[in-house]
Design an enzyme around this catalytic site. Sequence first.
Site, mmCIF file in Angstrom:
data_model
loop_
_atom_site.group_PDB
_atom_site.id
_atom_site.type_symbol
_atom_site.label_atom_id
_atom_site.label_comp_id
_atom_site.label_asym_id
_atom_site.label_seq_id
_atom_site.Cartn_x
_atom_site.Cartn_y
_atom_site.Cartn_z
ATOM 1 N N HIS A 1 0.820 -1.230 0.000
ATOM 2 C CA HIS A 1 0.000 0.000 0.000
ATOM 3 C C HIS A 1 0.848 1.273 0.000
ATOM 4 O O HIS A 1 0.316 2.354 -0.265
ATOM 5 C CB HIS A 1 -0.928 0.031 1.220
ATOM 6 C CG HIS A 1 -1.965 -1.042 1.225
ATOM 7 N ND1 HIS A 1 -2.843 -1.232 0.177
ATOM 8 C CD2 HIS A 1 -2.273 -2.002 2.151
ATOM 9 C CE1 HIS A 1 -3.640 -2.261 0.457
ATOM 10 N NE2 HIS A 1 -3.308 -2.746 1.642
ATOM 11 N N ASP B 1 -2.648 -10.729 -2.468
ATOM 12 C CA ASP B 1 -3.222 -10.212 -1.219
ATOM 13 C C ASP B 1 -4.680 -9.821 -1.493
ATOM 14 O O ASP B 1 -5.019 -9.411 -2.597
ATOM 15 C CB ASP B 1 -2.414 -8.984 -0.768
ATOM 16 C CG ASP B 1 -2.794 -8.501 0.623
ATOM 17 O OD1 ASP B 1 -2.068 -8.809 1.579
ATOM 18 O OD2 ASP B 1 -3.833 -7.802 0.753
ATOM 19 N N HIS C 1 -6.278 -7.335 -0.531
ATOM 20 C CA HIS C 1 -6.415 -5.894 -0.769
ATOM 21 C C HIS C 1 -5.647 -5.520 -2.035
ATOM 22 O O HIS C 1 -4.624 -6.146 -2.353
ATOM 23 C CB HIS C 1 -5.853 -5.103 0.419
ATOM 24 C CG HIS C 1 -6.514 -5.425 1.717
ATOM 25 N ND1 HIS C 1 -6.006 -6.383 2.582
ATOM 26 C CD2 HIS C 1 -7.646 -4.939 2.289
ATOM 27 C CE1 HIS C 1 -6.811 -6.465 3.638
ATOM 28 N NE2 HIS C 1 -7.809 -5.609 3.490
ATOM 29 N N ASP D 1 -4.611 -12.917 3.303
ATOM 30 C CA ASP D 1 -5.840 -12.436 3.940
ATOM 31 C C ASP D 1 -7.095 -12.704 3.121
ATOM 32 O O ASP D 1 -8.184 -12.238 3.491
ATOM 33 C CB ASP D 1 -5.724 -10.942 4.307
ATOM 34 C CG ASP D 1 -4.984 -10.125 3.269
ATOM 35 O OD1 ASP D 1 -4.727 -10.641 2.167
ATOM 36 O OD2 ASP D 1 -4.670 -8.950 3.570
#
Length: 305
Positions: free
Chosen positions: A123, A160, A162, A243
């Site tokens: 991120h 991931d 996200h 995740d």
Amino acid sequence: MRLYTHPACLQHDPGPGHAERPARLRAVLQALDQDRYAALDRVEAPLATREQLLRVHSAAHMERVLASAPATGHHRLDEDTLMSPGSVEAALRAAGANVAAVDAVMNGDCQRAFCAVRPPGHHATRDQAMGFCLFNNIAVAAAHALAVHGLKRVAIADFDVHHGNGTQAIFEREPRVLFVSSHQSPLYPDSGHEDERGSGNIVNGTLSPGAGSHEFRELWDIVLLPRLDAFRPQLVLVSAGFDAHRNDPLADIRLGHEDYAWITERLVTLARTHAGGRLVSTLEGGYDLAALAACASAHVGALMD
Ligand SMILES: [Zn+2]
């Protein structure tokens, strides 16, 4: 097959109740302590240098992170990104592990490597820490491969749950890097729509809340892996977040640990086909400790095969 890690990565502590906690890395390392992983060549992660970080981060961002570790307690960079006294060394080791792993696979010291490090990175943008991430570890790795090893085609596969908004933003105008991501949408950080294509080098695949193994494998088989294959990468980098597991508290995708073995086998095949087997993977998210341990060990097991 090498495992890069460092005890300093346990000393980054975002504070009580924070999902991205030191116990995550302890769970991964404990799982990799079993006999099955005895053949892993374990290497201490070095510190990233300023020069390596500045390939993808602004000087202002780098200096801000390096100067923001508090002497005690916590310093908040954004709503969910905090620093503790040990955060600077942890962040430098996390990025440094990725650089060293790229050097190792490029120099033929090993064919594949996994970086068991934190804080995570995908991120973090050129100028901003966010989403638990301080420096963008996988972006530092890719930029190192371009600058030092002279590669022309580096692929980053990000599974991931996200979207890796930072990695995308850093490379969206860099045609030598192909960034391919599967992620839940809608979900933090609300980017990664399928019409975000960069300069034709960004491929976003979205999964709806509730999607599981079937949707995940179909997305990779039909959309994402063919794009990676057509790119013919000279090096495969992986943002390995776990995740999307069904027990993860931060998202709503229903994968099991066997899905991570599956995608890992596919990426190993991709690396064997185009990249002389060269693959570097780094830990991103994964917030249920038991699921994280099971998924990371499935991933590393598939990398060792
Ligand atoms: Zn994540």
